[in-house]
Design a protein around this motif. Structure first.
Motif, PDB file in Angstrom:
ATOM      1  N   ALA A 182       8.376  19.586  24.577  1.00  0.00           N
ATOM      2  CA  ALA A 182       7.858  20.833  23.860  1.00  0.00           C
ATOM      3  C   ALA A 182       8.037  20.835  22.566  1.00  0.00           C
ATOM      4  CB  ALA A 182       8.569  22.008  24.745  1.00  0.00           C
ATOM      5  N   LEU A 183       9.010  20.229  22.096  1.00  0.00           N
ATOM      6  CA  LEU A 183       9.266  20.156  20.575  1.00  0.00           C
ATOM      7  C   LEU A 183       8.268  20.011  19.647  1.00  0.00           C
ATOM      8  CD1 LEU A 183      13.123  19.067  20.803  1.00  0.00           C
ATOM      9  CD2 LEU A 183      12.254  21.418  20.138  1.00  0.00           C
ATOM     10  N   PRO A 184       7.369  18.833  20.027  1.00  0.00           N
ATOM     11  CA  PRO A 184       6.393  18.383  19.035  1.00  0.00           C
ATOM     12  C   PRO A 184       5.329  19.676  18.762  1.00  0.00           C
ATOM     13  CG  PRO A 184       6.901  16.467  20.283  1.00  0.00           C
ATOM     14  CD  PRO A 184       7.505  17.804  20.872  1.00  0.00           C
ATOM     15  N   ALA A 185       5.234  20.454  19.868  1.00  0.00           N
ATOM     16  CA  ALA A 185       4.179  21.495  19.962  1.00  0.00           C
ATOM     17  C   ALA A 185       4.678  22.648  18.932  1.00  0.00           C
ATOM     18  CB  ALA A 185       3.867  22.167  21.220  1.00  0.00           C
ATOM     19  N   HIS A 186       6.061  22.474  18.686  1.00  0.00           N
ATOM     20  CA  HIS A 186       6.450  23.641  17.590  1.00  0.00           C
ATOM     21  C   HIS A 186       6.662  22.733  16.316  1.00  0.00           C
ATOM     22  CE1 HIS A 186       7.565  25.566  21.332  1.00  0.00           C
ATOM     23  NE2 HIS A 186       7.649  26.408  20.839  1.00  0.00           N
ATOM     24  N   GLY A 187       6.151  21.702  15.984  1.00  0.00           N
ATOM     25  CA  GLY A 187       5.988  21.104  14.664  1.00  0.00           C
ATOM     26  C   GLY A 187       7.075  20.220  14.279  1.00  0.00           C
ATOM     27  N   ILE A 188       7.813  19.783  15.436  1.00  0.00           N
ATOM     28  CA  ILE A 188       9.000  18.728  15.170  1.00  0.00           C
ATOM     29  C   ILE A 188       8.211  17.261  15.377  1.00  0.00           C
ATOM     30  CG2 ILE A 188      11.224  17.860  16.164  1.00  0.00           C
ATOM     31  CD1 ILE A 188      11.308  20.787  15.122  1.00  0.00           C
ATOM     32  N   PRO A 189       8.612  16.449  14.492  1.00  0.00           N
ATOM     33  CA  PRO A 189       8.315  14.976  14.711  1.00  0.00           C
ATOM     34  C   PRO A 189       8.603  14.567  16.040  1.00  0.00           C
ATOM     35  CG  PRO A 189       9.191  15.725  12.571  1.00  0.00           C
ATOM     36  CD  PRO A 189       9.383  16.573  13.318  1.00  0.00           C
ATOM     37  N   ALA A 190       7.880  13.882  16.531  1.00  0.00           N
ATOM     38  CA  ALA A 190       7.976  13.196  17.983  1.00  0.00           C
ATOM     39  C   ALA A 190       9.178  12.215  17.862  1.00  0.00           C
ATOM     40  CB  ALA A 190       6.909  12.419  18.394  1.00  0.00           C
ATOM     41  N   ALA A 191       9.340  11.440  16.743  1.00  0.00           N
ATOM     42  CA  ALA A 191      10.634  10.490  16.766  1.00  0.00           C
ATOM     43  C   ALA A 191      11.761  11.352  16.851  1.00  0.00           C
ATOM     44  CB  ALA A 191      10.326   9.832  15.479  1.00  0.00           C
ATOM     45  N   GLN A 192      11.749  12.743  16.375  1.00  0.00           N
ATOM     46  CA  GLN A 192      13.129  13.390  16.142  1.00  0.00           C
ATOM     47  C   GLN A 192      13.481  14.209  17.385  1.00  0.00           C
ATOM     48  OE1 GLN A 192      13.668  15.409  12.644  1.00  0.00           O
ATOM     49  NE2 GLN A 192      12.831  13.733  11.393  1.00  0.00           N
ATOM     50  N   ALA A 193      12.415  14.492  18.270  1.00  0.00           N
ATOM     51  CA  ALA A 193      12.390  15.241  19.379  1.00  0.00           C
ATOM     52  C   ALA A 193      13.483  14.838  20.367  1.00  0.00           C
ATOM     53  CB  ALA A 193      11.144  15.291  20.174  1.00  0.00           C
ATOM     54  N   PRO A 194      13.678  13.426  20.865  1.00  0.00           N
ATOM     55  CA  PRO A 194      14.697  13.065  21.764  1.00  0.00           C
ATOM     56  C   PRO A 194      16.021  13.600  21.038  1.00  0.00           C
ATOM     57  CG  PRO A 194      13.226  11.322  21.502  1.00  0.00           C
ATOM     58  CD  PRO A 194      12.837  12.359  20.372  1.00  0.00           C
ATOM     59  N   VAL A 195      16.400  13.414  19.834  1.00  0.00           N
ATOM     60  CA  VAL A 195      17.541  13.607  19.275  1.00  0.00           C
ATOM     61  C   VAL A 195      18.065  14.944  19.255  1.00  0.00           C
ATOM     62  CG1 VAL A 195      19.111  13.316  17.214  1.00  0.00           C
ATOM     63  CG2 VAL A 195      17.578  11.548  17.832  1.00  0.00           C
ATOM     64  N   LEU A 196      16.944  15.807  18.945  1.00  0.00           N
ATOM     65  CA  LEU A 196      17.244  17.275  18.791  1.00  0.00           C
ATOM     66  C   LEU A 196      17.512  17.754  20.216  1.00  0.00           C
ATOM     67  CD1 LEU A 196      14.573  18.300  16.176  1.00  0.00           C
ATOM     68  CD2 LEU A 196      17.055  18.562  15.875  1.00  0.00           C
ATOM     69  N   ALA A 197      16.519  17.354  21.262  1.00  0.00           N
ATOM     70  CA  ALA A 197      16.844  17.829  22.637  1.00  0.00           C
ATOM     71  C   ALA A 197      18.330  17.480  23.072  1.00  0.00           C
ATOM     72  CB  ALA A 197      15.789  17.095  23.484  1.00  0.00           C
ATOM     73  N   SER A 198      18.765  16.229  22.665  1.00  0.00           N
ATOM     74  CA  SER A 198      20.052  15.905  23.179  1.00  0.00           C
ATOM     75  C   SER A 198      21.489  16.900  22.758  1.00  0.00           C
ATOM     76  CB  SER A 198      20.515  14.398  23.210  1.00  0.00           C
ATOM     77  OG  SER A 198      20.367  14.036  21.818  1.00  0.00           O
ATOM     78  N   LEU A 199      20.876  17.319  21.534  1.00  0.00           N
ATOM     79  CA  LEU A 199      21.932  18.003  20.933  1.00  0.00           C
ATOM     80  C   LEU A 199      21.998  19.728  21.039  1.00  0.00           C
ATOM     81  CD1 LEU A 199      21.717  16.348  17.232  1.00  0.00           C
ATOM     82  CD2 LEU A 199      23.365  15.890  18.948  1.00  0.00           C
ATOM     83  N   SER A 200      20.920  20.156  21.668  1.00  0.00           N
ATOM     84  CA  SER A 200      20.541  21.489  21.734  1.00  0.00           C
ATOM     85  C   SER A 200      21.312  22.328  22.997  1.00  0.00           C
ATOM     86  CB  SER A 200      19.083  21.765  21.861  1.00  0.00           C
ATOM     87  OG  SER A 200      18.518  20.855  23.238  1.00  0.00           O
ATOM     88  N   ASP A 201      21.856  21.443  23.823  1.00  0.00           N
ATOM     89  CA  ASP A 201      22.604  21.997  25.107  1.00  0.00           C
ATOM     90  C   ASP A 201      21.340  22.731  25.791  1.00  0.00           C
ATOM     91  OD1 ASP A 201      25.037  20.803  25.068  1.00  0.00           O
ATOM     92  OD2 ASP A 201      25.894  22.818  23.766  1.00  0.00           O
ATOM     93  N   GLY A 202      20.237  22.232  26.113  1.00  0.00           N
ATOM     94  CA  GLY A 202      19.194  22.686  27.076  1.00  0.00           C
ATOM     95  C   GLY A 202      18.462  24.049  26.344  1.00  0.00           C
ATOM     96  N   SER A 203      18.734  24.223  24.820  1.00  0.00           N
ATOM     97  CA  SER A 203      18.240  25.384  24.551  1.00  0.00           C
ATOM     98  C   SER A 203      17.209  25.144  23.400  1.00  0.00           C
ATOM     99  CB  SER A 203      19.208  25.961  23.769  1.00  0.00           C
ATOM    100  OG  SER A 203      18.719  27.103  22.835  1.00  0.00           O
ATOM    101  N   LEU A 204      15.873  25.501  23.837  1.00  0.00           N
ATOM    102  CA  LEU A 204      14.829  25.196  22.719  1.00  0.00           C
ATOM    103  C   LEU A 204      14.861  25.968  21.456  1.00  0.00           C
ATOM    104  CD1 LEU A 204      11.695  24.287  22.035  1.00  0.00           C
ATOM    105  CD2 LEU A 204      10.814  26.189  23.175  1.00  0.00           C
ATOM    106  N   GLY A 205      15.509  27.256  21.426  1.00  0.00           N
ATOM    107  CA  GLY A 205      15.805  27.759  20.114  1.00  0.00           C
ATOM    108  C   GLY A 205      16.700  27.011  19.462  1.00  0.00           C
ATOM    109  N   ARG A 206      17.761  26.676  19.888  1.00  0.00           N
ATOM    110  CA  ARG A 206      18.702  26.013  19.409  1.00  0.00           C
ATOM    111  C   ARG A 206      18.282  24.429  18.804  1.00  0.00           C
ATOM    112  NH1 ARG A 206      23.784  25.339  17.589  1.00  0.00           N
ATOM    113  NH2 ARG A 206      24.694  23.622  17.846  1.00  0.00           N
ATOM    114  N   ALA A 207      17.470  23.882  19.429  1.00  0.00           N
ATOM    115  CA  ALA A 207      16.841  22.734  19.006  1.00  0.00           C
ATOM    116  C   ALA A 207      15.939  22.817  17.769  1.00  0.00           C
ATOM    117  CB  ALA A 207      15.977  22.010  19.962  1.00  0.00           C
ATOM    118  N   LEU A 208      15.129  23.999  17.821  1.00  0.00           N
ATOM    119  CA  LEU A 208      14.314  24.391  16.616  1.00  0.00           C
ATOM    120  C   LEU A 208      15.140  25.044  15.342  1.00  0.00           C
ATOM    121  CD1 LEU A 208      11.741  26.645  18.381  1.00  0.00           C
ATOM    122  CD2 LEU A 208      11.307  24.090  17.559  1.00  0.00           C
ATOM    123  N   GLN A 209      16.203  25.466  15.645  1.00  0.00           N
ATOM    124  CA  GLN A 209      17.117  26.153  14.472  1.00  0.00           C
ATOM    125  C   GLN A 209      17.901  24.909  14.019  1.00  0.00           C
ATOM    126  OE1 GLN A 209      17.315  29.336  13.887  1.00  0.00           O
ATOM    127  NE2 GLN A 209      18.162  28.825  11.995  1.00  0.00           N
TER     128      GLN A 209
END
Length: 332
Positions: A182-209
């Motif tokens: 989901a993250l690339p659809a919100h403007g997140i570079p695909a290379a950073q999506a796995p890292v942000l996902a792992s740090l977000s505790d299952g929260s899309l809002g937190r990953a974007l923040q």
């Protein structure tokens, strides 16, 4: 405002349950959406409101093109009312008794566009006592046909009597795979999506923040400190403490959080585990095992917890960071 169910990430079982209740005409008059911040509770509440107000048959709602759906998407639906915490000046945000009184006045009117009214209340844990008691009376004896949707990340902060009058809906965390996709659809570079996902505790809002607030840069700085800790001298202490003390306190607390997560990951590696927050840094953290004995990591965590507590006070941040770093390099 996107009101379609199909655009929501995850929570399929909850959505199916809400749709079934609506189609069967068994929707409770009050629901309590519970779960961590940023996982989609409010987004689902908006789609549920659209479904309840839509002019189409329940199986097709929300249709997205009737007068009700168009009014809701435009933010002008006369039968949809939102309540959120407000603040004046430097005061903390809260839902006040005046907001509940205004709500009570509005919902006493006859519905104008739909057959019922929907009230969405976000962050209801921030109601003051007077507002909570007033809301309780309204939920107990609602004037006419209406549905209350209360959204909270801290249900224990609500009155027991409010919780007992609502159907509770528990929201779980989103999966790593779902977040990564989901993250690339919100403007997140695909290379950073796995890292942000792992740090977000299952929260899309937190990953974007995290991405918007430069979280990955803060994480990189915390990782660099651990890498250079064995050779950090007093000159490095003064330089680092100065740079860190110039961060806003919120960002400095985030930096502490990343450092704490890394220390936790090192302990996981000591125990032979593999479930790491910072999976992409596993190799570099494994190299630190020889430099950071397990007992030292526990003491570093205890010292970091003390720092985090003091950072929320009015203590001098520069002195706090200097003291913290000096104790880290003196720790054996």
């Amino acid at each position: 405002m996107d009101i379609q169910w199909k655009s929501i990430l995850g929570h399929e079982k909850i959505i199916q349950r809400l749709q079934r209740l609506g189609q069967e005409g068994r929707m409770p008059h009050a629901l309590l959406f519970c779960g961590s911040e940023g996982i989609g509770k409010r987004r689902i509440a908006l789609s549920l409101a659209a479904m309840l107000l839509c002019e189409a048959v329940p199986e097709a709602a929300p249709c997205g093109h009737c007068a009700s759906c168009e009014a809701l998407q435009a933010g002008i639906h006369p039968d949809f009312y939102q309540v959120e915490p407000e603040s004046k000046g430097k005061a903390a945000k809260t839902i006040k008794i005046e907001q509940i009184r205004e709500l009570q006045t509005r919902i006493a009117w006859t519905p104008k566009l739909s057959k019922q009214r929907v009230i969405l209340m976000d962050q209801v844990e921030l109601m003051n006592e007077a507002a909570a008691n007033s809301l309780l009376k309204t939920i107990e004896e609602p004037p006419g046909s209406m549905v209350f949707i209360l959204v909270t990340s801290t249900p224990s902060a609500l009155l027991d009597t409010i919780r007992s009058r609502c159907m509770r809906v528990e929201f779980g965390m989103l999966s790593l795979d779902a977040l990564e996709q989901a993250l690339p659809a919100h403007g997140i570079p695909a290379a950073q999506a796995p890292v942000l996902a792992s740090l977000s505790d299952g929260s899309l809002g937190r990953a974007l923040q995290l991405y918007a607030d430069g979280g990955l840069e803060l994480r990189a700085d915390a990782a660099a400190l651990l890498d250079e800790l064995h050779q950090l001298d007093m000159g490095g202490v003064w330089k680092r403490s100065r740079a860190l003390s110039e961060l806003p306190r919120e960002k400095l607390l985030d930096w502490c959080m990343y450092l704490s997560m890394m220390l936790r990951d090192i302990l996981v590696l000591y125990s032979g585990g593999t479930r790491l927050y910072h999976q992409d840094l596993a190799d570099s953290m494994a190299k630190l095992l020889g430099q950071l004995p397990e007992n030292r990591v526990f003491r570093m965590l205890a010292l970091l917890r003390q720092l985090q507590k003091r950072l929320v006070s009015n203590a001098n941040v520069r002195l706090l960071m200097e003291s913290f770093l000096i104790q880290l390099i003196d720790m054996k």
